[in-house]
Design a protein around this motif. Structure first.
Motif, PDB file in Angstrom:
ATOM      1  N   ARG A   1       0.820  -1.204   0.000  1.00 48.82           N
ATOM      2  CA  ARG A   1       0.000   0.000   0.000  1.00 48.82           C
ATOM      3  C   ARG A   1       0.858   1.259   0.000  1.00 48.82           C
ATOM      4  N   ILE A   2       0.185   2.404  -0.156  1.00 47.75           N
ATOM      5  CA  ILE A   2       0.827   3.721  -0.119  1.00 47.75           C
ATOM      6  C   ILE A   2       0.554   4.340   1.246  1.00 47.75           C
ATOM      7  N   PRO A   3       1.573   4.729   2.020  1.00 45.39           N
ATOM      8  CA  PRO A   3       1.312   5.353   3.329  1.00 45.39           C
ATOM      9  C   PRO A   3       0.650   6.717   3.158  1.00 45.39           C
ATOM     10  N   GLN A   4      -0.344   6.982   3.960  1.00 47.34           N
ATOM     11  CA  GLN A   4      -1.128   8.205   3.825  1.00 47.34           C
ATOM     12  C   GLN A   4      -0.852   9.237   4.910  1.00 47.34           C
ATOM     13  N   ARG A   5      -0.475   8.792   6.118  1.00 43.82           N
ATOM     14  CA  ARG A   5      -0.288   9.739   7.210  1.00 43.82           C
ATOM     15  C   ARG A   5       0.589   9.103   8.282  1.00 43.82           C
ATOM     16  N   GLY A   6       1.005   9.921   9.231  1.00 44.57           N
ATOM     17  CA  GLY A   6       1.710   9.414  10.396  1.00 44.57           C
ATOM     18  C   GLY A   6       3.182   9.147  10.163  1.00 44.57           C
ATOM     19  N   ASP A   7       3.754   8.305  11.057  1.00 41.86           N
ATOM     20  CA  ASP A   7       5.189   8.028  11.039  1.00 41.86           C
ATOM     21  C   ASP A   7       5.631   7.338   9.757  1.00 41.86           C
ATOM     22  N   LYS A   8       4.787   6.479   9.224  1.00 45.05           N
ATOM     23  CA  LYS A   8       5.172   5.747   8.015  1.00 45.05           C
ATOM     24  C   LYS A   8       5.276   6.681   6.817  1.00 45.05           C
ATOM     25  N   LYS A   9       4.370   7.638   6.738  1.00 42.42           N
ATOM     26  CA  LYS A   9       4.453   8.613   5.641  1.00 42.42           C
ATOM     27  C   LYS A   9       5.689   9.490   5.803  1.00 42.42           C
TER      28      LYS A   9
END
Length: 704
Positions: A348-356
């Motif tokens: 998937r594509i990260p959308q928010r938070g630490d992963k983004k």
């Protein structure tokens, strides 16, 4: 060059099912491998009118002499077969991976009686536990050196181990307690294997258990007054924590994931991967991809996934793979990854938070990798020479264009129209000779007319410089080159010394003259209209010894004046790469100037129109009076009280402020409050929030 219609299969012969196809050339070499959900529909796309094909695809189908296909049951099988054939045949028109190094891993050989910790490269072996990859082997050795205090696992080679067992004496690590010395029987094979498994558990991220155990043992040793043992345990805890600090926590939820980022241009792409295990970055790798075919970002991601996991199984494929764009379609790729792991994999594509946020870091690394690759490539003298020769051959020039000037137009919906001129000499940037232009001849958006104006102004200055220095061949001076003498010669035909040439290119005050050097090639950012405008400007000035071309960004086509068809340089051409780099630099320089000009206009205030008033005295005036509004109501004598302001300057300021219309009220953009005591160009309100005054929303426009 083959005619695709000569080997085109009949539509009824091609099955309408998933499969993998191969294009072969006249020598039966595989030049392209692709997969398709429907072979019939996909192959039909290759056998349409050549004019409708992308240049790279057009080159591929005209190079090929035959096409064949293999039918499979599902798209996942097609993905697997495509990967196998790309590995086997290395087709020239598929994406090429310039990953010429084997990344080192920290490996634990659990398939041996006495497991060994070591650095390993190349293909992975069955029964060996791998951690990484790491960017450098020394990073692995530093980590292992810290952990051997707590987990004294064998690290020696088979030869050293056998020699120690034969002599009955361990190596140096055995004497300093960084090896449990199984070679001389200090530890049983079972205990040594348990020690190796604990080492693997710690490297896999399960660190809390061992730290708590050591802390408990340290406290027990202290209570029993075994202070030397407690101190040794304290040092072991410090070594573990130091090893953990080498891989900082980036994801608090102890995530196991791989993050993949892509930075690309029309010709190349850089791929960067961060391997996160237990919430920590355990390894990093990357490569440069040669975009031989016309591929999207999603397709590049798919190729990267094949490169990463094509030969991996089990835990080597993480539970989560984060990407900048999803392959199309995404379901077969996700199913393929799940099959490699043996458990569900989230793509998937990260959308928010630490992963983004971490993905943004990986993206910056990819961009830096691409920029570094381009810099290294451009710094090679042989490559630059070949690029200039290819440009000369493609454009029909008599010699290599040692000096290239490139022009680009930039504006925001027709406002603040500017142009840039960048200079490359011998394939390298000459930033000291970059120039910027404001379009003055007309208002509004017209790139063609702007290009004509810029070229005219630049070369009028060049002709004026020639005439002023006596290089103009009109009887008052002699142009040695035009008269048949060699370049750099005096009027009597003898060669001038280096100091004569240098001095002739400087003003009377010793500074280099602007626009003194003529280019051998003018490159414009655009297609036929912009090229025609530039050539028309040179013709009007009577200049006929400077070549002109344009580079159209959409398909990277090279346009020359008076030709209906572009010059298509080969995909692997160093000349095309150099033209693209020149064009991109002109675009960057133009947009930077346009943004600066626009920002300055937005911040402009009434004091900016006062002649002779610099930034220092403007700040002194605002600091003294507090705002432009109060300065406007001040008398000349009050203005003179400001240090550095004399009577004449004070009178000029008073007149300028009296003539200037009061600006629109300033607005605090955070609260919407009208700031009556401030005007644009002042220091802002006391809260430190940004202040604007009727500034248009620039996000509604689009820069070019």
């Amino acid at each position: 060059m083959a005619d695709p219609s000569s080997y085109r299969p009949r539509p009824g012969d091609v099955p309408d099912s998933p499969g993998v196809y191969r294009f072969r050339d006249e020598h039966r070499r595989v030049i392209y491998v692709g997969k398709a959900k429907s072979l019939r529909q996909r192959l039909a796309n290759y056998f349409q009118d050549l004019a409708n094909l992308h240049p790279r695809t057009r080159t591929m189908v005209t190079t090929a002499a035959s096409v064949e296909w293999t039918v499979v049951s599902t798209e996942v099988e097609a993905l697997q077969l495509e990967y196998s054939w790309i590995k086997e045949y290395d087709p020239r028109f598929n994406v090429k991976y310039r990953d010429d190094k084997s990344y080192p891993y920290l490996a634990v050989t659990l398939n041996e009686q006495f497991p060994r910790v070591q650095v390993m490269r190349g293909h992975k072996k069955k029964g060996v536990r791998y951690f990484g990859p790491y960017g450098h082997a020394w990073a692995i050795r530093d980590t292992v050196d810290l952990l051997l205090r707590v987990f004294p696992v064998r690290t020696c080679s088979a030869g050293v181990f056998k020699n120690a067992a034969r002599t009955g004496r361990p190596c140096l690590l055995g004497y300093i307690d960084k090896c449990s010395a199984p070679c001389v029987g200090r530890i049983t094979p079972e205990d040594h294997r348990e020690l190796a498994e604990e080492f693997c558990d710690f490297m896999a991220g399960r660190t809390g258990t061992y730290l708590r155990r050591l802390e408990k043992q340290m406290m027990e040793a202290a209570e029993e007054m075994e202070y030397e043992r407690a101190a040794r345990l304290r040092d072991d805890i410090g070594a573990l924590k130091k090893a953990m600090e080498k891989n900082a926590v980036v994801l608090a939820d102890a995530t196991d994931a791989d993050l993949i980022a892509v930075a690309e241009d029309e010709l190349e792409a850089a791929v960067q991967i961060f391997h996160v295990r237990g919430g920590r970055v355990r390894g990093q790798r990357g490569w440069v991809t040669d975009k031989v075919e016309d591929v999207t970002t999603g397709a590049l991601v798919e190729h990267a996934l094949q490169q990463l996991y094509g030969e991996e199984t089990g835990d080597a494929v993480p539970k989560e793979v984060l990407v900048p764009a999803l392959p199309e379609p995404v379901e077969p790729v996700q199913e393929w990854l799940t099959g490699r792991r043996g458990a569900n994999v989230s793509l998937r594509i990260p959308q928010r938070g630490d992963k983004k946020a971490l993905m943004e870091t990986v993206q910056r690394n990819a961009q830096q990798s691409l920029a570094l690759h381009k810099t290294r490539r451009a710094s090679d003298l042989t490559t630059r020479s070949r690029a200039l020769e290819e440009i000369a051959e493609a454009l029909g020039l008599d010699s290599a264009p040692l000096r290239i000037e490139c022009y680009d137009i930039s504006h925001l919906q027709g406002d603040d129209v500017v142009a840039s001129m960048v200079v490359f000499e011998d394939g390298l940037q000459r930033k000291g000779e970059y120039r910027r232009f404001q379009i003055k001849g007309f208002a509004g958006q017209d790139d063609v007319r702007s290009m004509h104006e810029v070229i005219s102004r630049r070369f009028r200055r060049y002709l004026a410089e020639k005439e002023r220095t006596g290089e103009w061949a009109d009887g008052t001076g002699t142009d040695p080159v035009a008269d048949g003498g060699p370049a750099g010669a005096d009027t009597d035909g003898t060669l001038a010394g280096p100091e004569v040439i240098t001095d002739s290119l400087k003003d009377d005050d010793g500074r280099p003259r602007k626009f003194a050097y003529p280019p051998q090639l003018v490159v414009v950012d655009g297609g036929q209209p912009q090229v025609a405008a530039a050539q028309r400007a040179l013709d009007e000035l009577g200049i006929d010894d400077i070549a002109v071309c344009g580079l159209a960004k959409r398909l990277e086509e090279v346009w020359v004046p008076g030709e209906d068809d572009p010059v298509v340089l080969p995909r692997t051409s160093e000349g095309l790469y150099l033209l693209q780099r020149v064009r991109d630099e002109a675009h960057r320089f133009a947009i930077t100037y346009q943004r600066t000009k626009r920002a300055k206009r937005f911040r402009a205030g009434p004091l900016d129109d006062v002649p002779g008033l610099g930034e220092t005295r403007k700040q002194a005036l605002i600091k003294h009076f507090g705002s432009v509004k109060k300065l406007r109501s001040a008398t000349i004598e009050q203005i003179r009280e400001v240090p550095g302001i004399g009577r004449k300057t004070a009178e000029t300021i008073a007149v300028a402020l009296a003539q200037a219309a009061p600006a629109a009220p300033a607005v605090n953009t955070a609260t919407g409050e009208i700031i009556e005591d401030e005007e644009p160009g002042t220091t802002g309100d006391s809260s430190g929030e940004p202040v604007t005054a009727g500034v248009p929303d620039e996000r509604r426009g689009q820069e070019t």
